[in-house]
Enzyme design. Structure first.
Site, PDB file in Angstrom:
ATOM      1  N   CYS A   2     -13.711 -24.905   0.274  1.00  0.00           N
ATOM      2  CA  CYS A   2     -13.355 -26.125   0.978  1.00  0.00           C
ATOM      3  C   CYS A   2     -11.863 -26.408   0.836  1.00  0.00           C
ATOM      4  CB  CYS A   2     -14.134 -27.342   0.483  1.00  0.00           C
ATOM      5  SG  CYS A   2     -15.923 -27.208   0.663  1.00  0.00           S
ATOM      6  N   ARG A  27      -9.124 -20.269   1.837  1.00  0.00           N
ATOM      7  CA  ARG A  27     -10.098 -20.737   0.857  1.00  0.00           C
ATOM      8  C   ARG A  27     -11.523 -20.464   1.305  1.00  0.00           C
ATOM      9  NH1 ARG A  27      -7.989 -24.174  -2.986  1.00  0.00           N
ATOM     10  NH2 ARG A  27     -10.007 -25.160  -3.314  1.00  0.00           N
ATOM     11  N   TRP A  76     -16.944 -25.205   3.305  1.00  0.00           N
ATOM     12  CA  TRP A  76     -17.694 -24.006   2.940  1.00  0.00           C
ATOM     13  C   TRP A  76     -19.081 -24.490   2.534  1.00  0.00           C
ATOM     14  CZ3 TRP A  76     -20.231 -21.418  -1.046  1.00  0.00           C
ATOM     15  CH2 TRP A  76     -20.292 -20.015  -0.939  1.00  0.00           C
ATOM     16  N   ASN A 102     -14.514 -31.826  -1.867  1.00  0.00           N
ATOM     17  CA  ASN A 102     -14.619 -30.434  -2.295  1.00  0.00           C
ATOM     18  C   ASN A 102     -15.363 -30.428  -3.616  1.00  0.00           C
ATOM     19  OD1 ASN A 102     -14.272 -27.739  -2.997  1.00  0.00           O
ATOM     20  ND2 ASN A 102     -12.171 -28.007  -3.706  1.00  0.00           N
ATOM     21  N   GLY A 103     -16.469 -29.684  -3.696  1.00  0.00           N
ATOM     22  CA  GLY A 103     -17.226 -29.619  -4.940  1.00  0.00           C
ATOM     23  C   GLY A 103     -18.722 -29.735  -4.681  1.00  0.00           C
ATOM     24  N   GLU A 485     -13.909  -2.389  -9.507  1.00  0.00           N
ATOM     25  CA  GLU A 485     -13.034  -3.145  -8.614  1.00  0.00           C
ATOM     26  C   GLU A 485     -12.908  -2.481  -7.251  1.00  0.00           C
ATOM     27  OE1 GLU A 485     -10.339  -6.112  -7.244  1.00  0.00           O
ATOM     28  OE2 GLU A 485     -12.003  -6.006  -8.679  1.00  0.00           O
ATOM     29  N   LYS A 489     -13.854  -4.420  -3.759  1.00  0.00           N
ATOM     30  CA  LYS A 489     -12.908  -4.575  -2.651  1.00  0.00           C
ATOM     31  C   LYS A 489     -13.538  -4.107  -1.348  1.00  0.00           C
ATOM     32  CE  LYS A 489     -10.501  -6.831  -3.673  1.00  0.00           C
ATOM     33  NZ  LYS A 489     -10.786  -7.169  -5.038  1.00  0.00           N
ATOM     34  N   GLU A 492     -16.621  -6.501  -0.124  1.00  0.00           N
ATOM     35  CA  GLU A 492     -16.352  -7.882   0.263  1.00  0.00           C
ATOM     36  C   GLU A 492     -15.616  -8.004   1.587  1.00  0.00           C
ATOM     37  OE1 GLU A 492     -14.050  -9.975  -2.681  1.00  0.00           O
ATOM     38  OE2 GLU A 492     -12.658  -8.324  -2.962  1.00  0.00           O
ATOM     39  N   HIS A 508     -29.963   8.809 -14.499  1.00  0.00           N
ATOM     40  CA  HIS A 508     -30.976   7.870 -14.979  1.00  0.00           C
ATOM     41  C   HIS A 508     -31.515   6.995 -13.847  1.00  0.00           C
ATOM     42  CE1 HIS A 508     -30.305   9.029 -19.117  1.00  0.00           C
ATOM     43  NE2 HIS A 508     -29.000   8.919 -18.912  1.00  0.00           N
ATOM     44  N   LYS A 607     -11.810 -18.233  -1.353  1.00  0.00           N
ATOM     45  CA  LYS A 607     -10.767 -17.743  -2.245  1.00  0.00           C
ATOM     46  C   LYS A 607     -10.912 -18.310  -3.648  1.00  0.00           C
ATOM     47  CE  LYS A 607      -6.940 -15.650  -3.349  1.00  0.00           C
ATOM     48  NZ  LYS A 607      -6.970 -14.182  -3.503  1.00  0.00           N
TER      49      LYS A 607
END
Length: 612
Positions: A2, A27, A76, A102-103, A485, A489, A492, A508, A607
């Site tokens: 948000c 964001r 968001w 926001n929250g 990582e 990348k 996403e 395994h 973000k």
């Protein structure tokens, strides 16, 4: 998550609000809205589902809304699907209170039940509408003014929030409050601004206030006033933002992500130079003494997402060099599993924004348990930076793309320096080994640049595999950390299913996933583990997999196994992550570009994750 903006002054508010929201698109959001107090005193609210350009079109780029005071929001979705009804701003039942948030209000159902008993009705599925109506409720119940109503509502709700609120009976004023969510106030000449993050207001001012947690602020055109939760007026000192405004622009690159990948040599160099001076490590800016390092018996490194992957790499480096036990913790799990804390231990919390909700909660638990705390953050004045005992600021500058690149690389550099100093002061390495590693750390920016100069081959290969359904990354030791990582990348921003595995785990169960032409990326930067990983790659190839190898110059025999190989400059194996991650970032970027995806703003992602 948000984005919030606000303006009060002499200019038309809506165009400024839209401009500010455009700077916060990174964001993550799925809808947007504006509320402007028009010249005659009424609130005019316009919302739109989808990208900000839809809202801009509905308001004729803000020209259709006339008024010199307003608030805006990019949402968001948490409570309720993306829709115009659920989009902010939200208005109270009688139309006297308008706000953005926001929250997450965790006990919003209890609040809603209370309000329903008082004949309130609701048009959305959001927790925010409950919060705004609760403020209205206390305004009428006590009739003691907005500050009283807001602080009462703050005491009634549980969760995280940054809110901006306008009252019908308070012309020329925007009220703000925050708890564990980012919010800044920008000070101009006869105008003031508010936003979730600096880029939204950098065009207009560099003088800012950071409101206190559990504090309230009142913005008017010519002043800003602050109160604590007890409604007592308090004094705050403004700060000056030194961020380069051009750093928040694309600068000729097609995407922010590509720009930020190319900014890594400079960002890493700046971060290194902040703590390595004349060939020696100086942690005075971090506030961390050699005596404190010597006393440590255990280190907990805590992070989310890419910051967690930094923690994994730093664990390998720290335990190898300093011989101090290190636990790597997912921030979202650390606070809920009632962790056992060793005596004389330190929690290192890693967060680009310094506002990550899970990481902030983990930091607070660590402090409650008596641990010394160190934050590795990129944003000066952020919540985690303010609350930690020590702060190591990474100098990545603003990172706009949702998928982190340069923040990750600067966090790695910070981890190396801390591990090296810890090892030296504890006598685990001698001066010669320390100086060798300092020299290697200082050489990393040039080696990263060399990898960037060879990106065309990666671009070609990425286009070839852009239609892949599954891609796997394997490695051992530090190479496993690199794989984690690299896989993140890719998934996403390309939406390709991707997983990273410790190479020894293949047999395994995981190897059953390999089919003809399944791409498997083998990371091989650790000389002592090279042959073991090659043998795992051979197992994959014998089952039809297509192999990409990532190794250092000189290991040309990998071409007997891999179908395609990327080479990186040699460095000390402990520092290989910094160089090896670059081709994997480029690979992910070019795969997403080949698929025509929105690289900087991938779906469903934000973000800064400021809710748990």
């Amino acid at each position: 998550m948000c984005g919030i903006v606000g303006y009060v002054g002499k200019k038309q508010a809506a165009p400024i609000l839209l401009d500010g929201l455009s700077k916060l698109e990174y964001r993550g959001y799925d809808s947007a809205g504006l509320a402007v107090r028009e010249d005659q005193g009424d609130f005019r609210i316009v919302k739109a589902k989808g990208r900000l350009k839809v809202l801009a079109e509905k308001t004729d780029n803000g020209k259709a809304l006339r008024g010199t005071m307003g608030i805006g929001h990019t949402r968001w979705a948490t409570h309720g699907e993306p829709s115009e009804n659920n989009a902010h701003p939200h208005v109270s039942n009688d139309g006297s209170v308008v706000g953005v948030h926001n929250g997450i209000i965790e006990n919003y159902k209890d609040v809603k039940t209370k309000l329903l008993r008082h004949n309130y009705h609701f048009y959305s599925e959001t927790d925010t509408e409950c919060f705004i109506n609760l403020i209205e409720f206390y305004t009428h119940k006590y009739n003691l003014g907005p500050i009283h109503a807001i602080t009462h509502a703050m005491m009634r709700v549980r969760g995280t929030y940054a809110v901006a609120i306008m009252f019908k009976n308070e012309p020329g004023k925007i009220f703000v409050a925050r708890k564990d969510a980012p919010l800044i106030i920008g000070v101009g000449k006869n105008e003031n601004f508010l936003a979730s993050d600096v880029p939204a207001i950098l065009k207009y001012t560099r003088t800012v206030y950071y409101p206190d947690n559990m504090g309230v602020g009142v913005l008017e055109a010519d002043k800003v006033t602050f109160y604590n939760v007890d409604q007592e007026e308090i004094t705050k000192e403004p700060k000056t933002v030194t961020m380069d405004a051009k750093a928040a622009e694309k600068g000729g690159y097609r995407h922010f992500m590509l720009k930020e990948i190319h900014e890594q040599p400079g960002a890493v160099r700046d971060t290194i130079n902040s703590v390595i001076k004349e060939g020696k490590i100086d942690l005075s800016s971090v506030g961390l003494s050699d005596e404190e390092l010597k006393k440590l018996s255990m280190i907990y490194i805590i992070g989310c997402g890419s910051a967690y992957h930094v923690a994994v790499a730093t664990q390998y480096v720290t335990e190898t060099l300093a011989r101090v036990p290190v636990r790597v913790e997912l921030a979202s799990e650390f606070r809920y599993r009632d962790p056992l804390i060793a005596e004389n231990s330190m929690a290192i919390v890693i967060s680009q924004s310094g506002e990550t909700a899970d990481s902030l909660a983990a930091l607070r638990l660590a402090k409650e348990r008596g641990m010394s705390t160190l934050a590795i953050v990129n944003v000066v004045g952020s919540s985690i930076a303010r609350e930690a005992d020590h702060v190591f600021y990474t100098l990545a500058g603003p990172e706009i793309a949702v998928a982190t690149t340069k923040a990750y690389s600067t966090q790695l550099a910070a981890g190396y320096v801390l591990a090296l100093q810890l090892a030296f002061v504890r006598g685990a390495i001698d001066e010669k080994r320390r100086d060798e590693l300092i020299e290697e750390i200082c050489s990393l920016p040039d080696k990263i640049t060399k990898v960037l100069d060879d990106k065309e081959r990666i671009q070609w290969f990425a286009a070839k595999y852009s239609n892949a359904q599954d891609i796997f990354f394997i490695g051992r030791g530090i190479d496993y950390a690199i794989s984690l990582e690299g896989s993140l990348k890719l998934k996403e921003i390309s939406y390709i299913h991707s997983e990273a595995y410790a190479a020894g785990e293949l047999k395994h169960g995981t190897i059953s996933l390999i089919e003809d032409n399944t791409l498997v990326v083998g990371v091989l930067t650790q000389p002592s583990l090279f042959e073991k990983t090659v043998s795992n790659m051979v197992e994959v190839k014998s089952r039809g997999g297509y192999l990409m190898g990532l190794t250092t110059y000189g290991n040309y025999n990998i071409e007997d196994t891999a179908d395609f190989t990327v080479y990186i400059p040699k460095t000390d194996p402990l520092l290989a992550t910094s160089v090896a991650i670059i081709p994997l970032q480029l690979f992910a970027y070019y795969v997403a570009v080949s698929k025509g995806l929105d690289v900087d703003k991938p779906r469903n992602l934000a973000k800064s994750v400021t809710v748990e």
